[in-house]
Design an enzyme around this catalytic site. Structure first.
Site, PDB file in Angstrom:
ATOM      1  N   ILE A 117       0.113  -1.230  -0.105  1.00 30.37           N
ATOM      2  CA  ILE A 117       0.410  -0.249   0.009  1.00 30.37           C
ATOM      3  C   ILE A 117       0.725   1.510   0.085  1.00 30.37           C
ATOM      4  O   ILE A 117       1.262   1.996  -1.011  1.00 30.37           O
ATOM      5  CB  ILE A 117      -1.146   0.020   1.190  1.00 30.37           C
ATOM      6  N   CYS A 118       1.326   1.150   0.978  1.00 31.22           N
ATOM      7  CA  CYS A 118       2.257   2.393   1.210  1.00 31.22           C
ATOM      8  C   CYS A 118       3.775   2.921   0.396  1.00 31.22           C
ATOM      9  O   CYS A 118       4.157   4.307   0.397  1.00 31.22           O
ATOM     10  CB  CYS A 118       2.443   2.969   2.698  1.00 31.22           C
ATOM     11  N   LEU A 119       4.187   1.614  -0.134  1.00 34.35           N
ATOM     12  CA  LEU A 119       5.374   1.803  -0.572  1.00 34.35           C
ATOM     13  C   LEU A 119       4.702   1.721  -2.563  1.00 34.35           C
ATOM     14  O   LEU A 119       5.367   2.461  -3.447  1.00 34.35           O
ATOM     15  CB  LEU A 119       6.224   0.893  -0.108  1.00 34.35           C
TER      16      LEU A 119
END
Length: 215
Positions: A117-119
């Site tokens: 998600i955040c990467l």
């Protein structure tokens, strides 16, 4: 971005690092790696960036609910306040993007929790804007081995370069004749490079105990 040749390697003067959401809430559901390994590696990466003078942006998501950055990481940059976001995708936060753009650096090095998600989101977004994106896989982690693996495959297929934090260090150093960074880099490796650091400490012990010629 060239895939081969010297231009495919990282250069300190062209690099910028963004470390995303290494917070307690994210670590609580990290199952792709041993959490202490990810903590160790991202701190090692941050310290290495500092050795080479590579700008590093720290960011959190909903800090009041997800927690502060882990202490060891914040301690590398004690005077830097992380950019706290509401966007899940870091690249949609104008403050982060503006900091990267102001640097005029195109080699974007990312590590995040969670990988899927955040990467993945900022990686795919920044690739579309022409950045050369390097994803530090051993300083990032997902909610499962499969989640991490699928995300790395997706980002690689899109053009991102998967890399580990020690490989980042080696590409920045490039030449052991660059004496100005060797001592500090060796210190980081002693603290965070696992068996490599242990072997280096042993080598220093042997050198310290070696009789000098003519002694």
């Amino acid at each position: 971005m060239p895939k081969t040749g010297l231009d495919a390697l990282l250069r300190p003067q062209d690099s910028i690092v963004v470390l995303i959401d290494h917070q307690p809430f994210q670590f609580a559901n990290l199952h792709s790696h041993e959490p202490t390994m990810i903590a160790n590696n991202v701190i090692g990466l941050a310290k290495t960036a500092k050795v080479f003078g590579v700008p590093t942006i720290l960011t959190t998501v909903l800090e009041e609910r997800g927690g502060y950055l882990i202490k060891g990481l914040q301690d590398v940059y004690p005077d830097q306040k992380p950019i706290d976001r509401t966007f899940i995708n870091t690249w949609q936060d104008a403050r982060v993007v503006d900091e990267v753009r102001k640097s005029s650096r195109k080699q974007l090095i990312l590590a995040a929790l969670w990988t899927e998600i955040c990467l993945a989101m900022p990686t795919l977004h920044a690739l579309a804007e022409g950045y050369d994106v390097f994803i530090v896989t051993d300083a990032s982690g997902g909610v499962s081995v499969e989640a991490h693996d699928m995300a790395v495959r997706r980002m690689t297929a899109a053009g991102a370069v998967p890399i580990t934090w020690l490989a980042v260090a080696a590409e920045w150093q490039r030449d052991w004749a660059r004496q100005e960074t060797i001592a500090e880099l060796a210190k980081v490796q002693l603290e965070h490079a696992g068996a490599t650091g242990v072997a280096f400490a042993w080598e220093m012990q042997l050198l310290a105990g070696r009789p000098r010629a003519g002694g």
